[in-house]
Design an enzyme around this catalytic site. Structure first.
Site, mmCIF file in Angstrom:
data_model
loop_
_atom_site.group_PDB
_atom_site.id
_atom_site.type_symbol
_atom_site.label_atom_id
_atom_site.label_comp_id
_atom_site.label_asym_id
_atom_site.label_seq_id
_atom_site.Cartn_x
_atom_site.Cartn_y
_atom_site.Cartn_z
ATOM 1 N N LYS A 55 0.846 -1.209 0.000
ATOM 2 C CA LYS A 55 0.000 0.000 0.000
ATOM 3 C C LYS A 55 0.870 1.243 0.000
ATOM 4 O O LYS A 55 0.606 2.199 -0.719
ATOM 5 C CB LYS A 55 -0.928 0.001 1.231
ATOM 6 C CG LYS A 55 -2.104 -0.963 1.092
ATOM 7 C CD LYS A 55 -2.879 -1.132 2.395
ATOM 8 C CE LYS A 55 -3.942 -2.219 2.222
ATOM 9 N NZ LYS A 55 -4.527 -2.663 3.485
ATOM 10 N N GLN A 63 -5.022 -1.413 9.551
ATOM 11 C CA GLN A 63 -4.950 -2.735 8.949
ATOM 12 C C GLN A 63 -5.591 -3.772 9.883
ATOM 13 O O GLN A 63 -5.301 -3.810 11.081
ATOM 14 C CB GLN A 63 -3.482 -3.094 8.661
ATOM 15 C CG GLN A 63 -3.275 -4.394 7.913
ATOM 16 C CD GLN A 63 -3.769 -4.364 6.469
ATOM 17 O OE1 GLN A 63 -3.817 -3.315 5.835
ATOM 18 N NE2 GLN A 63 -4.158 -5.513 5.955
ATOM 19 N N ASP A 83 -11.279 3.167 4.233
ATOM 20 C CA ASP A 83 -11.678 1.761 4.260
ATOM 21 C C ASP A 83 -13.202 1.613 4.183
ATOM 22 O O ASP A 83 -13.716 0.507 4.008
ATOM 23 C CB ASP A 83 -11.208 1.143 5.584
ATOM 24 C CG ASP A 83 -10.322 -0.054 5.391
ATOM 25 O OD1 ASP A 83 -10.130 -0.477 4.246
ATOM 26 O OD2 ASP A 83 -9.821 -0.566 6.411
HETATM 27 N N1 GUN Z 1 -7.091 -6.682 5.920
HETATM 28 C C1 GUN Z 1 -7.396 -7.382 4.810
HETATM 29 N N2 GUN Z 1 -8.102 -6.635 3.954
HETATM 30 C C2 GUN Z 1 -8.246 -5.422 4.535
HETATM 31 C C3 GUN Z 1 -8.878 -4.203 4.137
HETATM 32 O O1 GUN Z 1 -9.468 -4.074 3.071
HETATM 33 N N3 GUN Z 1 -8.821 -3.185 5.034
HETATM 34 C C4 GUN Z 1 -8.190 -3.309 6.203
HETATM 35 N N4 GUN Z 1 -8.189 -2.267 7.011
HETATM 36 N N5 GUN Z 1 -7.588 -4.408 6.608
HETATM 37 C C5 GUN Z 1 -7.617 -5.460 5.776
#
Ligand code: GUN
Length: 299
Positions: free
Chosen positions: A55, A99, A122
């Site tokens: 990311k 996350q 998110d």
């Molecule tokens: N862990 C796996 N996929 C995601 C996501 O789309 N957002 C977040 N915050 N954590 C994740």
């Protein structure tokens, strides 16, 4: 026989990231605005660490500002919430992502609720969940946004089409149902308690699977000519070697479907590109600038 077209998420995501990069360049030139994304990583889950690294790389490659805040696995709840609140006030940051999963002793709901809805890239804050359900302007979770644009890119208009989503999570299944309803598709959400899952799946002209179980969906669960979107990323050992596989048995399903996403290289890259899209949108709104039309019609 392998009859299905491969939906190339990597190529689509690369195209999207390129367009986002151009808009970021324009924003910087005309308004001096640099969109900023902060990712909070708690603990040392190795898969999460890889996702967060990817990311950050993508954020910087698009010309945005990226920050990763790493907290130890034994951090207390109050410190995680305080970290999020500091990011809410930080003027360099326009998007905040915590996350998941968080360690067991942390209440994820409290942390998610602490993110400012305007910075919630998110799309998990209840304000954004509610806005999406009400058909109003919202920040939408990145993975379902990516699935939607893969479907629209491949099929065009989704109105009236029969879709089946397997999985009812807050991150994928539920928001995708809302997005497909917004496109006037017919939506069935199936889950672990659904009766006769194979028969339900066979109804879908569009079949989206997000359950986190390696190769659960077999070829005879797939309607002939369906478009299959596989959200799963499962680490397995095959013939003694580590491999990534989806929630759909690719070999079997691709003999029946007309199009299918590969794993890896399908939904995953689109998720990251959509995170950048959400960060750009959030930054523009916070700055009082109209966000660009990131998703061209039918893409
Ligand atoms: N862990 C796996 N996929 C995601 C996501 O789309 N957002 C977040 N915050 N954590 C994740």
């Amino acid at each position: 026989m392998n009859g299905a077209a491969i939906i190339d998420g990597k190529a689509r995501a690369s195209d999207l990231r390129g367009r986002i990069g151009n808009w970021v360049g324009e924003l910087r030139a005309t308004h001096g605005l640099v969109p900023g994304l902060a990712v909070v990583l708690v603990g040392d889950d190795s898969a999460s660490a890889v996702y967060v690294r990817n990311k950050r790389k993508a954020t910087e490659a698009a010309g945005m500002y990226g920050r990763v805040i790493e907290l130890p696995a034994d951090v207390d709840q109050a410190e995680v919430v305080a970290t999020v609140e500091a990011l809410n006030r930080d003027r360099e940051i326009h998007g905040v992502l915590v996350q998941l999963p968080l360690p067991d002793h942390i209440d994820s709901t409290m942390v998610i609720d602490g993110v400012s809805p305007q910075k919630d890239v998110d799309g998990l804050h209840p304000v954004n969940v509610g806005q999406l359900a009400a058909g109003r302007q919202a920040l939408v979770p990145c993975t379902p946004l990516g699935c939607l644009h893969l479907l629209k890119g491949h099929l065009g208009d989704l109105a009236g089409r029969e879709s089946v989503i397997v999985g009812r999570s807050m991150l994928v299944g539920k928001p995708l149902a809302q997005l497909l309803l917004r496109e006037n598709a017919t939506v069935t959400v199936a889950h672990s308690r659904s009766r006769d899952l194979p028969a339900l799946c066979r109804r879908g002209e569009m079949l989206v699977v997000a359950v986190g179980r390696a190769e659960m969906v077999r070829g005879d669960w797939v309607r002939s000519g369906a478009t299959v979107i596989d959200v799963g990323i499962n680490r397995v050992i095959r013939e003694g070697k580590p491999r990534l596989v989806g929630d759909v048995h690719f070999g079997e399903a691709s003999a029946v479907a007309s199009a299918i996403t590969p794993v890896p290289g399908g939904v995953g890259p689109m998720t990251i590109a959509c995170l950048l899209a959400n960060t750009l949108t959030a930054a523009c709104r916070q700055f009082g600038v109209t966000p660009p039309e990131i998703f061209a019609k039918n893409s």
